[in-house]
Scaffold this motif. Structure first.
Motif, PDB file in Angstrom:
ATOM      1  N   GLU A 118       0.829  -1.204   0.000  1.00 60.39           N
ATOM      2  CA  GLU A 118       0.000   0.000   0.000  1.00 60.39           C
ATOM      3  C   GLU A 118       0.864   1.256   0.000  1.00 60.39           C
ATOM      4  N   SER A 119       1.910   1.264   0.800  1.00 60.58           N
ATOM      5  CA  SER A 119       2.804   2.424   0.867  1.00 60.58           C
ATOM      6  C   SER A 119       3.554   2.611  -0.440  1.00 60.58           C
ATOM      7  N   LEU A 120       3.974   1.526  -1.029  1.00 59.04           N
ATOM      8  CA  LEU A 120       4.695   1.585  -2.298  1.00 59.04           C
ATOM      9  C   LEU A 120       3.779   2.066  -3.416  1.00 59.04           C
ATOM     10  N   VAL A 121       2.555   1.576  -3.441  1.00 52.54           N
ATOM     11  CA  VAL A 121       1.577   2.024  -4.442  1.00 52.54           C
ATOM     12  C   VAL A 121       1.325   3.518  -4.286  1.00 52.54           C
ATOM     13  N   TYR A 122       1.235   3.983  -3.039  1.00 50.70           N
ATOM     14  CA  TYR A 122       1.013   5.403  -2.789  1.00 50.70           C
ATOM     15  C   TYR A 122       2.153   6.238  -3.379  1.00 50.70           C
ATOM     16  N   LEU A 123       3.392   5.783  -3.225  1.00 57.34           N
ATOM     17  CA  LEU A 123       4.534   6.485  -3.792  1.00 57.34           C
ATOM     18  C   LEU A 123       4.407   6.558  -5.309  1.00 57.34           C
ATOM     19  N   ASP A 124       4.043   5.447  -5.941  1.00 62.74           N
ATOM     20  CA  ASP A 124       3.939   5.389  -7.397  1.00 62.74           C
ATOM     21  C   ASP A 124       2.758   6.183  -7.943  1.00 62.74           C
ATOM     22  N   LYS A 125       1.661   6.202  -7.215  1.00 67.76           N
ATOM     23  CA  LYS A 125       0.429   6.822  -7.725  1.00 67.76           C
ATOM     24  C   LYS A 125       0.295   8.300  -7.385  1.00 67.76           C
ATOM     25  N   SER A 126       0.988   8.756  -6.345  1.00 68.75           N
ATOM     26  CA  SER A 126       0.831  10.154  -5.940  1.00 68.75           C
ATOM     27  C   SER A 126       1.614  11.063  -6.878  1.00 68.75           C
ATOM     28  N   ASP A 127       1.144  12.278  -6.993  1.00 66.35           N
ATOM     29  CA  ASP A 127       1.838  13.279  -7.802  1.00 66.35           C
ATOM     30  C   ASP A 127       2.807  14.023  -6.893  1.00 66.35           C
ATOM     31  N   GLY A 128       3.830  13.318  -6.470  1.00 66.24           N
ATOM     32  CA  GLY A 128       4.762  13.871  -5.497  1.00 66.24           C
ATOM     33  C   GLY A 128       4.294  13.525  -4.103  1.00 66.24           C
ATOM     34  N   TRP A 129       5.026  12.677  -3.438  1.00 63.76           N
ATOM     35  CA  TRP A 129       4.655  12.198  -2.105  1.00 63.76           C
ATOM     36  C   TRP A 129       5.257  13.115  -1.069  1.00 63.76           C
ATOM     37  N   GLU A 130       4.449  13.627  -0.182  1.00 62.86           N
ATOM     38  CA  GLU A 130       4.926  14.474   0.897  1.00 62.86           C
ATOM     39  C   GLU A 130       5.069  13.634   2.151  1.00 62.86           C
ATOM     40  N   LEU A 131       6.262  13.641   2.736  1.00 63.94           N
ATOM     41  CA  LEU A 131       6.473  12.897   3.967  1.00 63.94           C
ATOM     42  C   LEU A 131       5.573  13.468   5.046  1.00 63.94           C
ATOM     43  N   GLY A 132       4.932  12.588   5.779  1.00 67.14           N
ATOM     44  CA  GLY A 132       3.989  13.012   6.798  1.00 67.14           C
ATOM     45  C   GLY A 132       2.561  13.000   6.302  1.00 67.14           C
ATOM     46  N   VAL A 133       2.378  12.803   5.011  1.00 66.62           N
ATOM     47  CA  VAL A 133       1.051  12.702   4.409  1.00 66.62           C
ATOM     48  C   VAL A 133       0.991  11.347   3.718  1.00 66.62           C
ATOM     49  N   GLY A 166      28.716  18.583   8.421  1.00 63.77           N
ATOM     50  CA  GLY A 166      28.512  20.025   8.349  1.00 63.77           C
ATOM     51  C   GLY A 166      27.916  20.532   9.642  1.00 63.77           C
ATOM     52  N   LEU A 167      27.505  21.775   9.646  1.00 68.83           N
ATOM     53  CA  LEU A 167      26.922  22.396  10.824  1.00 68.83           C
ATOM     54  C   LEU A 167      25.531  22.921  10.493  1.00 68.83           C
ATOM     55  N   MET A 168      24.539  22.410  11.203  1.00 71.82           N
ATOM     56  CA  MET A 168      23.160  22.850  11.011  1.00 71.82           C
ATOM     57  C   MET A 168      22.419  22.610  12.298  1.00 71.82           C
ATOM     58  N   ALA A 169      21.604  23.544  12.689  1.00 73.12           N
ATOM     59  CA  ALA A 169      20.791  23.393  13.894  1.00 73.12           C
ATOM     60  C   ALA A 169      19.568  22.551  13.557  1.00 73.12           C
ATOM     61  N   GLY A 170      19.595  21.270  13.949  1.00 72.03           N
ATOM     62  CA  GLY A 170      18.453  20.381  13.751  1.00 72.03           C
ATOM     63  C   GLY A 170      18.423  19.739  12.377  1.00 72.03           C
ATOM     64  N   ILE A 171      17.647  18.669  12.301  1.00 73.49           N
ATOM     65  CA  ILE A 171      17.456  17.950  11.039  1.00 73.49           C
ATOM     66  C   ILE A 171      16.082  17.324  11.069  1.00 73.49           C
ATOM     67  N   GLY A 172      15.446  17.247   9.941  1.00 70.04           N
ATOM     68  CA  GLY A 172      14.138  16.626   9.868  1.00 70.04           C
ATOM     69  C   GLY A 172      13.721  16.444   8.432  1.00 70.04           C
ATOM     70  N   LEU A 173      12.681  15.685   8.239  1.00 68.72           N
ATOM     71  CA  LEU A 173      12.162  15.450   6.899  1.00 68.72           C
ATOM     72  C   LEU A 173      10.791  16.092   6.707  1.00 68.72           C
ATOM     73  N   GLN A 174      10.328  16.857   7.675  1.00 74.04           N
ATOM     74  CA  GLN A 174       9.022  17.475   7.576  1.00 74.04           C
ATOM     75  C   GLN A 174       8.998  18.399   6.370  1.00 74.04           C
ATOM     76  N   GLY A 175       7.914  18.334   5.624  1.00 74.22           N
ATOM     77  CA  GLY A 175       7.763  19.198   4.477  1.00 74.22           C
ATOM     78  C   GLY A 175       8.469  18.702   3.234  1.00 74.22           C
ATOM     79  N   SER A 176       9.137  17.564   3.297  1.00 75.84           N
ATOM     80  CA  SER A 176       9.815  17.025   2.122  1.00 75.84           C
ATOM     81  C   SER A 176       8.803  16.508   1.116  1.00 75.84           C
ATOM     82  N   LYS A 177       9.080  16.768  -0.143  1.00 79.62           N
ATOM     83  CA  LYS A 177       8.238  16.252  -1.215  1.00 79.62           C
ATOM     84  C   LYS A 177       9.115  15.417  -2.133  1.00 79.62           C
ATOM     85  N   ILE A 178       8.646  14.229  -2.427  1.00 76.39           N
ATOM     86  CA  ILE A 178       9.420  13.289  -3.241  1.00 76.39           C
ATOM     87  C   ILE A 178       8.687  13.093  -4.557  1.00 76.39           C
ATOM     88  N   THR A 179       9.378  13.384  -5.661  1.00 79.82           N
ATOM     89  CA  THR A 179       8.776  13.238  -6.989  1.00 79.82           C
ATOM     90  C   THR A 179       9.682  12.396  -7.876  1.00 79.82           C
TER      91      THR A 179
END
Length: 184
Positions: A118-133, A166-179
């Motif tokens: 189901e998760s894999l199908v969602y990746l293939d069928k969505s028009d850009g998968w947003e992490l967290g959705v 590198g140097l960065m304050a924090g890390i996360g995948l929120q708001g990422s869109k995968i196309t």
């Protein structure tokens, strides 16, 4: 107040253009395949339970290098490879934007393991998968990575973030869109 919002929007747009320009010089499919193989092996070496989880995955999406930069407004991006049975079957781009107290530049790798169809199908069928959705997403931290087993596995997608440099304050995948992309 409006000046700050316009300034933030301008910085964000500029960051996204810089990342998109970098994508224009993206690696070839063969280069991505090689980098993904090295990145996946690094994950297996650093996180004992990842290899076991991979044996149960329907597919694995490997982003060998994500670049992130920001000062209040940030952007990140990178290209990845979807593997089924250790064979590259598709290529994807991850882009994200963020806003908040942040400053710095870093790179990291991340891997998404799809444990159900189901998760894999969602990746293939969505028009850009947003992490967290969409499918359930479990972020695997270092402690959890050591205790993964067939009894702790659930449906959905497991995400591993590792290899930070590198140097960065924090890390996360929120708001990422995968196309999906088509590299040369």
């Amino acid at each position: 107040m409006q000046f700050r919002h316009r300034f933030a929007a301008t910085v964000l747009a500029t960051a996204m253009l810089v990342l998109d320009a970098g994508a224009a010089h993206a690696a070839s499919a063969r280069e991505l395949d090689e980098k993904a193989s090295v990145a996946l092996e690094a994950l297996y070496e650093s996180t004992p339970g990842a290899r076991e989880l991979a044996r149960h995955a329907k597919a694995i999406l490997v982003f060998p290098q994500i670049l992130k930069a920001g000062f209040i407004v940030g952007a990140q991006g990178g290209d990845g490879v979807l593997l089924k049975g250790n064979k590259a079957v598709a290529y994807y781009r991850s882009l994200a934007a963020s806003y908040g107290f942040q400053a710095g530049v870093e790179s990291f790798s991340y891997v998404l393991m799809f444990l159900d169809e189901e998760s894999l199908v969602y990746l293939d069928k969505s028009d850009g998968w947003e992490l967290g959705v969409g499918p359930t997403l479990v972020i695997v931290d270092e402690g959890m990575g050591k205790n993964l087993s067939t009894t702790t596995l659930q449906k959905g997608v497991y995400a591993f973030i590792y290899g930070q440099q590198g140097l960065m304050a924090g890390i996360g995948l929120q708001g990422s869109k995968i196309t999906r992309i088509n590299p040369d």
